[in-house]
Every structure is written in structure tokens, then in C-alpha cells.
Design a protein around this motif. Structure first.
Motif, PDB file in Angstrom:
ATOM      1  N   CYS A   1      30.921  19.571 -11.928  1.00  0.00           N
ATOM      2  CA  CYS A   1      31.710  18.727 -11.025  1.00  0.00           C
ATOM      3  C   CYS A   1      30.938  17.487 -10.599  1.00  0.00           C
ATOM      4  O   CYS A   1      31.161  16.951  -9.509  1.00  0.00           O
ATOM      5  CB  CYS A   1      32.192  19.520  -9.815  1.00  0.00           C
ATOM      6  SG  CYS A   1      30.918  20.205  -8.759  1.00  0.00           S
ATOM      7  N   MET A   2      30.039  17.007 -11.476  1.00  0.00           N
ATOM      8  CA  MET A   2      29.289  15.788 -11.188  1.00  0.00           C
ATOM      9  C   MET A   2      29.883  14.593 -11.924  1.00  0.00           C
ATOM     10  O   MET A   2      30.394  14.724 -13.040  1.00  0.00           O
ATOM     11  CB  MET A   2      27.820  15.967 -11.570  1.00  0.00           C
ATOM     12  CG  MET A   2      27.073  16.927 -10.648  1.00  0.00           C
ATOM     13  SD  MET A   2      25.387  17.268 -11.186  1.00  0.00           S
ATOM     14  CE  MET A   2      24.638  15.642 -10.934  1.00  0.00           C
ATOM     15  N   ALA A   3      29.780  13.430 -11.286  1.00  0.00           N
ATOM     16  CA  ALA A   3      30.271  12.187 -11.874  1.00  0.00           C
ATOM     17  C   ALA A   3      29.264  11.641 -12.873  1.00  0.00           C
ATOM     18  O   ALA A   3      28.119  12.095 -12.946  1.00  0.00           O
ATOM     19  CB  ALA A   3      30.502  11.160 -10.765  1.00  0.00           C
ATOM     20  N   GLU A   4      29.685  10.664 -13.644  1.00  0.00           N
ATOM     21  CA  GLU A   4      28.757   9.986 -14.546  1.00  0.00           C
ATOM     22  C   GLU A   4      27.592   9.404 -13.753  1.00  0.00           C
ATOM     23  O   GLU A   4      27.768   8.885 -12.653  1.00  0.00           O
ATOM     24  CB  GLU A   4      29.479   8.873 -15.311  1.00  0.00           C
ATOM     25  CG  GLU A   4      30.449   9.392 -16.355  1.00  0.00           C
ATOM     26  CD  GLU A   4      30.994   8.275 -17.227  1.00  0.00           C
ATOM     27  OE1 GLU A   4      30.632   7.105 -16.991  1.00  0.00           O
ATOM     28  OE2 GLU A   4      31.781   8.576 -18.139  1.00  0.00           O
ATOM     29  N   SER A   5      26.396   9.512 -14.317  1.00  0.00           N
ATOM     30  CA  SER A   5      25.150   9.056 -13.685  1.00  0.00           C
ATOM     31  C   SER A   5      24.850   9.781 -12.380  1.00  0.00           C
ATOM     32  O   SER A   5      24.127   9.277 -11.521  1.00  0.00           O
ATOM     33  CB  SER A   5      25.168   7.535 -13.441  1.00  0.00           C
ATOM     34  OG  SER A   5      25.308   6.845 -14.671  1.00  0.00           O
ATOM     35  N   GLY A   6      25.396  10.998 -12.235  1.00  0.00           N
ATOM     36  CA  GLY A   6      25.153  11.784 -11.039  1.00  0.00           C
ATOM     37  C   GLY A   6      23.738  12.330 -10.990  1.00  0.00           C
ATOM     38  O   GLY A   6      23.042  12.422 -12.002  1.00  0.00           O
ATOM     39  N   ARG A   7      23.308  12.699  -9.775  1.00  0.00           N
ATOM     40  CA  ARG A   7      21.963  13.226  -9.543  1.00  0.00           C
ATOM     41  C   ARG A   7      22.064  14.580  -8.869  1.00  0.00           C
ATOM     42  O   ARG A   7      22.694  14.718  -7.815  1.00  0.00           O
ATOM     43  CB  ARG A   7      21.147  12.271  -8.660  1.00  0.00           C
ATOM     44  CG  ARG A   7      20.785  10.960  -9.319  1.00  0.00           C
ATOM     45  CD  ARG A   7      21.893   9.922  -9.282  1.00  0.00           C
ATOM     46  NE  ARG A   7      22.125   9.382  -7.954  1.00  0.00           N
ATOM     47  CZ  ARG A   7      23.196   8.659  -7.621  1.00  0.00           C
ATOM     48  NH1 ARG A   7      24.146   8.390  -8.529  1.00  0.00           N
ATOM     49  NH2 ARG A   7      23.339   8.199  -6.388  1.00  0.00           N
ATOM     50  N   HIS A   8      21.413  15.568  -9.464  1.00  0.00           N
ATOM     51  CA  HIS A   8      21.391  16.935  -8.929  1.00  0.00           C
ATOM     52  C   HIS A   8      19.984  17.208  -8.415  1.00  0.00           C
ATOM     53  O   HIS A   8      19.013  17.130  -9.156  1.00  0.00           O
ATOM     54  CB  HIS A   8      21.766  17.932 -10.039  1.00  0.00           C
ATOM     55  CG  HIS A   8      21.812  19.363  -9.597  1.00  0.00           C
ATOM     56  ND1 HIS A   8      20.671  20.108  -9.352  1.00  0.00           N
ATOM     57  CD2 HIS A   8      22.860  20.189  -9.365  1.00  0.00           C
ATOM     58  CE1 HIS A   8      21.021  21.325  -8.990  1.00  0.00           C
ATOM     59  NE2 HIS A   8      22.339  21.401  -8.977  1.00  0.00           N
ATOM     60  N   VAL A   9      19.870  17.521  -7.117  1.00  0.00           N
ATOM     61  CA  VAL A   9      18.557  17.705  -6.496  1.00  0.00           C
ATOM     62  C   VAL A   9      18.427  19.148  -6.025  1.00  0.00           C
ATOM     63  O   VAL A   9      19.174  19.599  -5.154  1.00  0.00           O
ATOM     64  CB  VAL A   9      18.352  16.746  -5.312  1.00  0.00           C
ATOM     65  CG1 VAL A   9      16.909  16.815  -4.831  1.00  0.00           C
ATOM     66  CG2 VAL A   9      18.720  15.313  -5.692  1.00  0.00           C
ATOM     67  N   SER A  10      17.454  19.868  -6.577  1.00  0.00           N
ATOM     68  CA  SER A  10      17.203  21.262  -6.206  1.00  0.00           C
ATOM     69  C   SER A  10      16.095  21.327  -5.170  1.00  0.00           C
ATOM     70  O   SER A  10      15.034  20.721  -5.347  1.00  0.00           O
ATOM     71  CB  SER A  10      16.791  22.080  -7.432  1.00  0.00           C
ATOM     72  OG  SER A  10      17.831  22.137  -8.384  1.00  0.00           O
ATOM     73  N   ILE A  11      16.339  22.086  -4.084  1.00  0.00           N
ATOM     74  CA  ILE A  11      15.304  22.248  -3.060  1.00  0.00           C
ATOM     75  C   ILE A  11      15.011  23.715  -2.745  1.00  0.00           C
ATOM     76  O   ILE A  11      14.071  24.009  -2.006  1.00  0.00           O
ATOM     77  CB  ILE A  11      15.676  21.514  -1.760  1.00  0.00           C
ATOM     78  CG1 ILE A  11      16.990  22.037  -1.181  1.00  0.00           C
ATOM     79  CG2 ILE A  11      15.744  20.007  -1.994  1.00  0.00           C
ATOM     80  CD1 ILE A  11      17.270  21.541   0.230  1.00  0.00           C
ATOM     81  N   ALA A  12      15.790  24.645  -3.298  1.00  0.00           N
ATOM     82  CA  ALA A  12      15.549  26.081  -3.103  1.00  0.00           C
ATOM     83  C   ALA A  12      16.368  26.826  -4.149  1.00  0.00           C
ATOM     84  O   ALA A  12      17.132  26.216  -4.918  1.00  0.00           O
ATOM     85  CB  ALA A  12      15.920  26.523  -1.694  1.00  0.00           C
ATOM     86  N   PHE A  13      16.226  28.148  -4.159  1.00  0.00           N
ATOM     87  CA  PHE A  13      16.898  28.927  -5.209  1.00  0.00           C
ATOM     88  C   PHE A  13      17.233  30.320  -4.684  1.00  0.00           C
ATOM     89  O   PHE A  13      16.735  31.341  -5.149  1.00  0.00           O
ATOM     90  CB  PHE A  13      16.032  29.003  -6.470  1.00  0.00           C
ATOM     91  CG  PHE A  13      14.553  29.081  -6.221  1.00  0.00           C
ATOM     92  CD1 PHE A  13      13.928  30.284  -5.931  1.00  0.00           C
ATOM     93  CD2 PHE A  13      13.787  27.934  -6.262  1.00  0.00           C
ATOM     94  CE1 PHE A  13      12.584  30.356  -5.706  1.00  0.00           C
ATOM     95  CE2 PHE A  13      12.414  27.986  -6.025  1.00  0.00           C
ATOM     96  CZ  PHE A  13      11.815  29.211  -5.748  1.00  0.00           C
TER      97      PHE A  13
END
Length: 329
Positions: free
Chosen positions: A227-239
């Protein structure tokens, strides 16, 4: 001084009050007479033996405090004894006195109690560096925050909205979703009975979101990518749902996505100082006018840090869980 120690790896019951010598500030540091400290997920990870302090940091848990300057280390000129401040620290917060690098200290925002101020550093430093520095969220873009009712989540929702973004979030109950909406989320999706991928796509006309702040990990990562747009950024900070996942590279390549992440605690004083300067310049005015604010769910006395951890692990809270170390007066 009274501190709370981790007596052995384990559950909340291993947190016990103890007595230790009052620390002394080194060069470039301040000693803080602590009034309040925050309880955060990394504290619980440290308690269970899964997140050791960085080299040179105190083994006492606690990553954020607020109080008054009790003593100045050599070379510190920006603060004076008696000043009210809050600070991000790499450890040592569950104590009556805590040493902090001076560049990681910030003044208490106008009109705030020290308890409120102690609820600011960990979440605001984390959200700023991940959503705005790494995620490059810009006005007019959209942000998906997983875990919107957490301390991090309530902060991310407010800052995203305050800086002109559309904010979507996931949470685990109708009450938590309602709280997220009150804080400024456009849509709050109950992940227990709703599909966030479907809802985000529908709400954005099929475009998707520009930035995802993810503290869940595991199987949420490929779903967030979907569900991300073009040139989107996914930032992980925990799991919270696992450190490993399986992803399809095709949408990453086709949509030119960026997958990144960070941890805050091991970063250098200079790096944290840069975040502090940005917060003071861009966020402190919004804290002062209460357009953003820390959300505090419950407060425990220092001696009952175990009770605060037990509440944290139920995940029933909305916002921050705090420790009261001494009276403000």
C-alpha cells in the motif's frame, strides 16, 4: 541515591530498588536531579536480556528524564545549576540522579510540568529522525503509522498532521482507534478486523502512502509495501511481530521504493545533538502552543517500576507510561 536495577533477565518482577553512589558528570555532561522518567519498550527489552546498553552507558534502565540541573561537568556553558530541562540518555533514567550529555538536553517547553517534559525525548527524537530525516515526509504527503496508540504512534500522528501530512494509522481496539482520530489521524484502522492495505488504497484513490513508520515488522512489511505510493519510503524502528520477513522485490523495483530503518540509542552524541537542534527549532514551538503534546496514560512511583513494565506488556495503554521519581516542588 535510589535507583531501579535489573537484578537478572526476566519479567517485570526483576526490577528492584537499590542504592548506588550519586554519579558525577564528566566533560560536556550535566547531572540531573530527576523528577520523572519515561518507560519505553527498549527498557523492557533490556530487562529481558535482549537489548544491552551501548559501551560506556549505565546499566540502569531509562532512556529519558526531566528534572533540574544539579551539577555541571567541565566545559558546559549552555546550562546552569537549577535549570529545568529534559534529556535523552543512553541509560540511567530510573534513578534519583542521572548524567546526560549536555547537547542531548532541551529546555522544558513553556507551560509544561517536568512530568510532561519527561515524556517527550524518546518518542520525539525517534519520530523526528525516522519520519522526517530518514522518511523525508513533506507537506502534502501521506504517512501510515503502525501502532498508533503507542508512545511513538501518538507522537508520529501529531507531528505528521502538524507538518501538513495526511495520517493513517493502525491500532488494536475501537478505543485506541478513537484516540488516534482525536490526535489527528484521518483514518484509524482496527487491525484485528480490518485490512489496512485495502483501506489505505481506497482512501488514497489507489495511490498509496508516501511514508510508512513500522514498529511491527514480520508479516506487516510486505503488506505495507503493497500500500505504498511510487517513490515511497518504509522506515523500520522495531519488530514486535518478528525480525524476519519475506518480501517481493518486484514492487520495490517497479515503484522505486526505499526500505530503511534505524536505532537511536547507539548513535553518537553529535548525531543526537543534531536531532535535538532540529526539535528545538521546529517542534518546540508546536509543543509550546500545544498543537502537539505528549500523551501520558499512567504514572507509577520509581519504586514500582515493575508495575509500569507490567502495564506496558499488556499493550492496553494509550500513549506513555511514566515514573515519578520525586515531587516537582
Amino acid at each position: 541515591m535510589t535507583v531501579v536495577e535489573i537484578t537478572s533477565p526476566g519479567g517485570p518482577e526483576v526490577l528492584k530498588p537499590a542504592t548506588r553512589p550519586r554519579p558525577r558528570p564528566g566533560r560536556g555532561e550535566v547531572l540531573i536531579e530527576v523528577v520523572a522518567a519515561g518507560i519505553n519498550r527498549p527498557d523492557a527489552l533490556q530487562r529481558t536480556g535482549h537489548y544491552n546498553p551501548p559501551p560506556g552507558a549505565s546499566d540502569i534502565p531509562g532512556l529519558e528524564v526531566a528534572g533540574r540541573v544539579a551539577e555541571l561537568g567541565e566545559g558546559v556553558s549552555d546550562w546552569k545549576v537549577g535549570d529545568r530541562l529534559c534529556a535523552l540518555v543512553a541509560g540511567g533514567g530510573y534513578a534519583e540522579y542521572c548524567v546526560a550529555p549536555a547537547p542531548q538536553c532541551l529546555p522544558v517547553p513553556d507551560g509544561y510540568s517536568l512530568l510532561e517534559a519527561a515524556a517527550i525525548p524518546e518518542t520525539f527524537f525517534t519520530v523526528w529522525t525516522n519520519v522526517f530525516d530518514r522518511g523525508r515526509l513533506a507537506p502534502g504527503e501521506s504517512l501510515l503509522v503502525h501502532g498508533g496508540s503507542s508512545g511513538i504512534g501518538t507522537t508520529a500522528i501529531q507531528l505528521g498532521r502538524a507538518f501538513g501530512a495526511r495520517v493513517f494509522t493502525t491500532a488494536g481496539s475501537p478505543e485506541k482507534c478513537a484516540a488516534c482520530l482525536e490526535l489527528g489521524a484521518e483514518r484509524a484502522i482496527n487491525y484485528r478486523d480490518q485490512d489496512f492495505v485495502e483501506i489505505v488504497k481506497e482512501a488514497t484513490g489507489g495511490r498509496g502512502v508516501d511514508v510508512v513508520l513500522d514498529m511491527v515488522g514480520g508479516d506487516y512489511v510486505p503488506r505495507s509495501i503493497a500500500c505504498m505510493a511510487e517513490s515511497g519510503r518504509h522506515v523500520s524502528i522495531a519488530f514486535l511481530r518478528g525480525i524476519k520477513t519475506t518480501i517481493n522485490l518486484e514492487p520495490i523495483m517497479r515503484k522505486r521504493l526505499t526500505l530503511t530503518g534505524s536505532t537511536l540509542r547507539p548513535r553518537t552524541v553529535d548525531e543526537k545533538a543534531a536531532i535535538a537542534r532540529s526539535l528545538r527549532d521546529k517542534v518546540w514551538p508546536k509543543l509550546a502552543d500545544r498543537s502537539v503534546r505528549p500523551v501520558i496514560h499512567a504514572t507509577f512511583p520509581l519504586a514500582d517500576a515493575a508495575g509500569g513494565h507490567a502495564l506496558l506488556e499488556t499493550s492496553q495503554h494509550i500513549g506513555k507510561i511514566m515514573l515519578r521519581v520525586r515531587d516537582e516542588a
